[in-house]
Design a protein around this motif. Structure first.
Motif, PDB file in Angstrom:
ATOM      1  N   LEU A 293       0.839  -1.202   0.000  1.00 28.85           N
ATOM      2  CA  LEU A 293       0.000   0.000   0.000  1.00 28.85           C
ATOM      3  C   LEU A 293       0.873   1.251   0.000  1.00 28.85           C
ATOM      4  N   THR A 294       1.942   1.227   0.800  1.00 30.19           N
ATOM      5  CA  THR A 294       2.842   2.385   0.870  1.00 30.19           C
ATOM      6  C   THR A 294       3.560   2.592  -0.461  1.00 30.19           C
ATOM      7  N   ARG A 295       3.957   1.475  -1.096  1.00 29.44           N
ATOM      8  CA  ARG A 295       4.598   1.589  -2.431  1.00 29.44           C
ATOM      9  C   ARG A 295       3.652   2.246  -3.426  1.00 29.44           C
ATOM     10  N   TYR A 296       2.368   1.855  -3.351  1.00 27.54           N
ATOM     11  CA  TYR A 296       1.356   2.446  -4.246  1.00 27.54           C
ATOM     12  C   TYR A 296       1.237   3.945  -3.993  1.00 27.54           C
ATOM     13  N   TRP A 297       1.152   4.331  -2.734  1.00 29.96           N
ATOM     14  CA  TRP A 297       1.017   5.759  -2.406  1.00 29.96           C
ATOM     15  C   TRP A 297       2.252   6.537  -2.860  1.00 29.96           C
ATOM     16  N   GLU A 298       3.444   5.953  -2.635  1.00 31.88           N
ATOM     17  CA  GLU A 298       4.677   6.649  -3.044  1.00 31.88           C
ATOM     18  C   GLU A 298       4.713   6.847  -4.561  1.00 31.88           C
ATOM     19  N   ALA A 299       4.325   5.805  -5.297  1.00 37.44           N
ATOM     20  CA  ALA A 299       4.318   5.913  -6.765  1.00 37.44           C
ATOM     21  C   ALA A 299       3.289   6.936  -7.227  1.00 37.44           C
ATOM     22  N   LEU A 300       2.135   6.943  -6.558  1.00 33.08           N
ATOM     23  CA  LEU A 300       1.088   7.921  -6.891  1.00 33.08           C
ATOM     24  C   LEU A 300       1.624   9.342  -6.689  1.00 33.08           C
ATOM     25  N   GLY A 301       2.279   9.575  -5.570  1.00 38.35           N
ATOM     26  CA  GLY A 301       2.837  10.896  -5.281  1.00 38.35           C
ATOM     27  C   GLY A 301       3.925  11.276  -6.278  1.00 38.35           C
ATOM     28  N   ARG A 302       4.772  10.311  -6.609  1.00 43.91           N
ATOM     29  CA  ARG A 302       5.927  10.569  -7.475  1.00 43.91           C
ATOM     30  C   ARG A 302       5.516  10.712  -8.939  1.00 43.91           C
ATOM     31  N   GLU A 303       4.549   9.890  -9.395  1.00 44.07           N
ATOM     32  CA  GLU A 303       4.216   9.855 -10.823  1.00 44.07           C
ATOM     33  C   GLU A 303       2.972  10.699 -11.136  1.00 44.07           C
ATOM     34  N   TYR A 304       1.840  10.312 -10.573  1.00 42.44           N
ATOM     35  CA  TYR A 304       0.594  11.019 -10.915  1.00 42.44           C
ATOM     36  C   TYR A 304       0.684  12.495 -10.529  1.00 42.44           C
ATOM     37  N   PHE A 305       1.263  12.736  -9.352  1.00 46.66           N
ATOM     38  CA  PHE A 305       1.317  14.120  -8.866  1.00 46.66           C
ATOM     39  C   PHE A 305       2.614  14.848  -9.230  1.00 46.66           C
ATOM     40  N   ALA A 306       3.373  14.305 -10.180  1.00 49.03           N
ATOM     41  CA  ALA A 306       4.621  14.978 -10.586  1.00 49.03           C
ATOM     42  C   ALA A 306       4.370  16.420 -11.045  1.00 49.03           C
ATOM     43  N   PRO A 307       3.314  16.667 -11.832  1.00 44.20           N
ATOM     44  CA  PRO A 307       3.077  18.067 -12.236  1.00 44.20           C
ATOM     45  C   PRO A 307       2.828  18.996 -11.034  1.00 44.20           C
ATOM     46  N   LEU A 308       2.180  18.450  -9.994  1.00 43.16           N
ATOM     47  CA  LEU A 308       1.918  19.278  -8.814  1.00 43.16           C
ATOM     48  C   LEU A 308       3.222  19.590  -8.084  1.00 43.16           C
ATOM     49  N   SER A 309       4.101  18.619  -7.994  1.00 39.45           N
ATOM     50  CA  SER A 309       5.410  18.875  -7.367  1.00 39.45           C
ATOM     51  C   SER A 309       6.166  19.955  -8.135  1.00 39.45           C
ATOM     52  N   ARG A 310       6.112  19.860  -9.464  1.00 35.27           N
ATOM     53  CA  ARG A 310       6.797  20.893 -10.277  1.00 35.27           C
ATOM     54  C   ARG A 310       6.183  22.263  -9.996  1.00 35.27           C
ATOM     55  N   HIS A 311       4.836  22.280  -9.909  1.00 41.16           N
ATOM     56  CA  HIS A 311       4.140  23.545  -9.646  1.00 41.16           C
ATOM     57  C   HIS A 311       4.571  24.126  -8.291  1.00 41.16           C
ATOM     58  N   PHE A 312       4.678  23.287  -7.291  1.00 42.13           N
ATOM     59  CA  PHE A 312       5.098  23.757  -5.968  1.00 42.13           C
ATOM     60  C   PHE A 312       6.563  24.210  -6.003  1.00 42.13           C
ATOM     61  N   ARG A 313       7.395  23.477  -6.734  1.00 40.91           N
ATOM     62  CA  ARG A 313       8.813  23.822  -6.793  1.00 40.91           C
ATOM     63  C   ARG A 313       8.988  25.198  -7.450  1.00 40.91           C
ATOM     64  N   GLU A 314       8.202  25.421  -8.504  1.00 34.55           N
ATOM     65  CA  GLU A 314       8.326  26.683  -9.240  1.00 34.55           C
ATOM     66  C   GLU A 314       7.634  27.839  -8.523  1.00 34.55           C
ATOM     67  N   GLY A 315       6.495  27.536  -7.893  1.00 34.02           N
ATOM     68  CA  GLY A 315       5.694  28.606  -7.302  1.00 34.02           C
ATOM     69  C   GLY A 315       5.913  28.836  -5.821  1.00 34.02           C
ATOM     70  N   GLY A 316       6.651  27.926  -5.170  1.00 37.92           N
ATOM     71  CA  GLY A 316       6.944  28.082  -3.758  1.00 37.92           C
ATOM     72  C   GLY A 316       5.696  27.979  -2.875  1.00 37.92           C
ATOM     73  N   LEU A 317       5.802  28.509  -1.686  1.00 36.68           N
ATOM     74  CA  LEU A 317       4.718  28.356  -0.717  1.00 36.68           C
ATOM     75  C   LEU A 317       3.440  29.083  -1.142  1.00 36.68           C
ATOM     76  N   ALA A 318       3.592  30.116  -1.973  1.00 31.87           N
ATOM     77  CA  ALA A 318       2.380  30.786  -2.469  1.00 31.87           C
ATOM     78  C   ALA A 318       1.552  29.813  -3.315  1.00 31.87           C
ATOM     79  N   ALA A 319       2.242  28.985  -4.107  1.00 28.04           N
ATOM     80  CA  ALA A 319       1.548  27.994  -4.928  1.00 28.04           C
ATOM     81  C   ALA A 319       0.942  26.903  -4.054  1.00 28.04           C
ATOM     82  N   VAL A 320       1.654  26.539  -3.004  1.00 26.82           N
ATOM     83  CA  VAL A 320       1.137  25.517  -2.083  1.00 26.82           C
ATOM     84  C   VAL A 320      -0.146  26.015  -1.426  1.00 26.82           C
ATOM     85  N   GLU A 321      -0.104  27.243  -0.946  1.00 31.33           N
ATOM     86  CA  GLU A 321      -1.271  27.831  -0.276  1.00 31.33           C
ATOM     87  C   GLU A 321      -2.468  27.902  -1.239  1.00 31.33           C
ATOM     88  N   GLU A 322      -2.213  28.390  -2.422  1.00 31.72           N
ATOM     89  CA  GLU A 322      -3.299  28.548  -3.399  1.00 31.72           C
ATOM     90  C   GLU A 322      -3.886  27.194  -3.786  1.00 31.72           C
TER      91      GLU A 322
END
Lengths: 177, 144
Positions: free
Chosen positions: B26-55
């Motif tokens: 189950l943890t492997r599934y969640w980690e892969a989901l975070g790493r793969e499916y949510f990769a665009p969101l991580s990029r968005h947070f990396r580029e936009g910083g905490l303002a992007a996280v808050e929004e």
């Protein structure tokens, strides 16, 4: 938190993950066990208790909640759905987000086993572009599906000009053609 | 299309992985989901910083039905005060058994999204109400 607002996105991704990591059988098992028996227990309860009326209640609630563009037709010995705008596949198509090769397959993946458990046969086709139709009949009474327009009239999805503009998957009496 | 009955499927999916492949699977599934499916969101947070996280989280909880959540940014931290978790509320309202590790998915999925964005994630509480926070990875202990 994983939300319900982009559920179709991570649901689709999960199909691809299961197939990649555990194989096709695990994916089929997921649709049957996790979705048909666990997640959709409310559909199971309605259809078990009320048959065609239960189908009408389940899809009436679910497709309204999902804001689908569909038409349902009910008779004494059948229940039919014509889906003109599938919100679930539409979500993925709008975003160009499909991870799994055939997202539409998940519906027959869970509805098929559920209907079989309660003695219903399914005639169904989907065109991979957000349109599909379903006819449910008692397996003991099932014959050929209706002709286009015979049951749903002009709202039969098969009468759309774009219905056959690409590959179509068909199921007759719950078996893939 | 934020249909709350989708929470039934999320809960059932976690249970399926847990029953077939244990907490590790189950943890492997969640980690892969975070790493793969949510990769665009991580990029968005990396580029936009905490303002992007808050929004993102403010918009996210505005769209999830039935939750009571406040999102606030205090300096170098974004905090989510989850007074009513929309998922657990809906599952309980419909008599569904909440999968015992349900709350852990936030730790693993959001933790992975945060890590991939150069942030870190923390949570305290759970079972329908919790506090979560995102902060830069290099900062000291997050304020609770």
């Amino acid at each position: 938190m994983i939300g319900c607002q982009d559920f179709c996105g991570h649901y689709d991704w999960t199909f691809a993950y299961l197939q990649r990591e555990y194989g096709e059988e695990a994916l089929r098992d997921y649709w049957e066990q996790a979705i048909a028996r666990d997640s959709q227990a409310h559909a199971r309860a309605l259809i078990a208790a009320k048959g065609f009326q239960g189908m009408a209640e389940y899809w009436g609630h679910t497709l309204a909640e999902e804001e689908a563009g569909y038409v349902a037709t009910a008779g004494a010995n059948y229940y039919r759905v014509d889906m003109h705008r599938c919100p679930s596949l539409g979500f993925l198509l709008e975003r160009g987000q499909q991870q799994f090769a055939d997202y539409c397959e998940h519906c027959i993946g869970w509805i098929g086993p559920l209907m079989a458990d309660y003695g219903f046969a399914i005639d169904h086709a989907h065109n991979h572009r957000g349109q599909c139709w379903w006819e449910f009949r008692r397996a003991s009474e099932a014959g050929a599906p209706s002709a286009p327009g015979e049951v749903a009239g002009p709202k039969d999805v098969r009468l759309r000009q774009d219905w056959e503009s690409g590959p179509i998957d068909r199921y007759l009496r719950s078996r893939r053609e | 299309m934020a249909a709350p009955d989708f929470y039934f499927a999320i809960n059932a999916t976690f249970r399926f992985f847990y029953e077939r492949w244990g907490e590790e699977g189950l943890t492997r599934y969640w980690e892969a989901l975070g790493r793969e499916y949510f990769a665009p969101l991580s990029r968005h947070f990396r580029e936009g910083g905490l303002a992007a996280v808050e929004e993102y989280w403010r918009d996210f909880f505005a769209a999830e039905p039935g939750g009571e959540v406040t999102v606030r940014r205090d300096g170098e931290q974004v905090t989510l005060e989850v007074r009513v978790c929309p998922a657990i509320r809906h599952l309980r309202a419909h008599g569904r058994e909440v999968m015992p590790l349900y709350c852990r998915h936030c730790d693993v999925v959001s933790g992975t999204i945060a890590r991939e964005a150069g942030l870190r994630f923390g949570r305290e509480g759970g079972d329908g109400a919790c506090r979560q926070w995102f902060a830069p990875a290099g900062e000291g202990e997050a304020r609770r």
